[in-house]
Design an enzyme around this catalytic site. Structure first.
Site, short mmCIF file in Angstrom:
data_model
loop_
_atom_site.label_atom_id
_atom_site.label_comp_id
_atom_site.label_asym_id
_atom_site.label_seq_id
_atom_site.Cartn_x
_atom_site.Cartn_y
_atom_site.Cartn_z
N SER A 44 0.81 -1.19 -0.04
CA SER A 44 -0.03 0.14 0.19
C SER A 44 0.78 1.34 -0.03
O SER A 44 0.12 2.28 -0.40
CB SER A 44 -1.11 0.25 1.19
OG SER A 44 -0.25 -0.02 2.31
N ASP A 347 -4.19 8.05 7.87
CA ASP A 347 -5.21 7.47 8.43
C ASP A 347 -4.61 6.56 9.71
O ASP A 347 -5.32 5.57 9.95
CB ASP A 347 -5.78 6.43 7.34
CG ASP A 347 -4.75 5.51 6.84
OD1 ASP A 347 -3.64 5.29 7.09
OD2 ASP A 347 -5.16 4.99 5.74
N HIS A 350 -0.84 4.78 7.38
CA HIS A 350 -0.20 4.98 6.11
C HIS A 350 0.21 6.75 6.46
O HIS A 350 -0.31 7.26 6.92
CB HIS A 350 -1.05 5.05 4.82
CG HIS A 350 -1.54 3.64 4.70
ND1 HIS A 350 -2.71 3.21 5.08
CD2 HIS A 350 -0.87 2.48 4.12
CE1 HIS A 350 -2.93 1.90 4.73
NE2 HIS A 350 -1.77 1.34 4.23
#
Length: 392
Positions: A44, A347, A350
């Site tokens: 991610s 968040d 991340h």
């Protein structure tokens, strides 16, 4: 409350200090002999939109605002509010943002490269975790799967066979990682004994190494391999592993020391493995990207990057780290900060675009690539002669 695990060895390794050549973002298309394509593998931290194709779910918050709000003003599938480090690398090389592989179908879709990174991806295959008791993991994307996608793409770009792709491979830059964080995330959050989690690291590094070797066998000549970030500075980890003991925290940053020590251990093993690969493949340039060092520079001096809350999530809810167990960004009664540029995390898991930008500055203009980014810029004289990045 959690306390620091015993038996963790203090690990120190030297950081190479050298000045990187300054480049200009948004420059002209690459000149002959420079990079025509950028290929990326990872999770991610590098995903630019593949996740939505693998895990089709309209309720996924990553597919909606506020994700993407700062730079793109729409959700792009990136797990942050704007750009990631890979985007800044592409800009620095004068290339378009790297297209998610799963959004393309034709050879011309990959004229500037492709990104195979997927949010949630692991280095190791799911069977590795199932064999160790993690039955609910599912069929997550992993490095071998991303490499299969790459080979499939080569079939489109090189219908006559891989031998006909040598020029393309010579003129492409490969970014392998960051990868491995999710391999540790699952056992850490499941409270597996830390001494067991440590044993995963050499296996993860071996998989990264075999992937690099496979790419070299296919003709890759220049590879950038990022290390792990300082996970002890991640708000979700700070919440889960919060401790009453001051000794568990780094005095300069407030990050959890033993978690950062584990990230350094992963990076130490990676650095050692990359040195072995360099000796085996003297005609290939393998660059270690010290994500840890670049990020720690931001955590130690956040004000220099316009960040006021380096350990707090902009999108989430709760004090002191902006995260709570039952509320996540984009889901439930979450809170959203008014200025994401002042937060180190987006968040809770991340980084924010501001943090990614700080890391990119350290990698591309600072001393956190080994060898330095000048090694890449030497092939791009029209970039290296133009001065500083316009986005700094």
């Amino acid at each position: 409350m959690a306390s620091s695990p015993s038996g963790v060895v203090q690990l120190l390794f030297p950081m190479v200090v050298a000045a990187a050549a300054a480049l200009l973002a948004g420059a002209a298309p690459p000149a002959p002999g420079c990079y025509t394509r950028l290929f990326s593998f990872g999770d991610s931290l590098a995903d630019t939109g593949n996740h939505r194709f693998v895990y089709a779910n309209d309720s996924d918050p990553v597919l909606r605002l506020p994700y993407g709000e700062t730079f793109f003003h729409r959700a792009t599938g990136r797990f942050t509010n704007g750009r990631v480090v890979l985007d800044f690398i592409a800009e620095a090389l004068g290339l378009p943002f790297v297209r998610p592989y799963l959004s393309g179908r034709r050879a011309e879709d990959f004229a500037s490269g492709a990104n195979f990174a997927v949010g949630g991806a692991t280095a190791l295959a799911p069977d590795f975790f199932r064999d160790r008791g993690f039955d609910g993991m599912g069929d997550v994307v992993h490095l071998d799967m991303e490499m299969r996608w790459f080979r499939d793409m080569l079939g489109l770009l090189c219908p006559g066979g891989v031998d006909g792709c040598s020029d393309m491979m010579d003129q492409s830059l490969f970014v392998v990682g960051e990868i491995g964080g999710n391999d540790y995330n699952l056992p850490l959050l499941a409270r597996m004994p830390f001494d067991n989690v440590i044993t995963y690291a050499p296996i993860v590094i071996a998989k990264i190494s075999s992937t690099i070797t496979e790419l070299i066998g296919l003709g890759a000549k220049i590879l950038v391999v990022p290390g792990n970030l300082p996970i002890g500075c991640v708000p979700d980890y700070l919440l889960v592993f919060q401790s009453d003991s001051k000794e568990d925290y780094e005095p300069e940053t407030g990050c959890i020391g033993w978690l950062n020590e584990f990230a350094r251990y992963h990076n130490k093993l990676l650095i050692e493995e990359l040195e072995k690969l360099r000796k085996l493949h003297p005609g290939v340039t393998i660059i270690y990207a010290d994500n840890y060092g670049a990020a720690m520079e931001v955590f130690i001096s956040p004000e220099q990057y316009g960040i006021e809350y380096p350990l707090v999530a902009c999108c989430g809810g709760g004090d002191p780290y902006g995260v709570t167990p039952n509320v996540t960004c984009g889901r439930g009664e979450y809170k959203l900060c008014s200025n994401p540029g002042k937060y180190g995390s987006w968040d809770g898991m991340h980084p924010s675009e501001a943090m990614y930008k700080g890391i990119a500055i350290g990698l591309l203009r600072g001393s956190y690539m080994q060898p330095t980014f000048a090694t890449i810029a030497n092939s791009c004289p029209h970039l290296s002669e133009l001065g500083f990045f316009s986005w700094i």
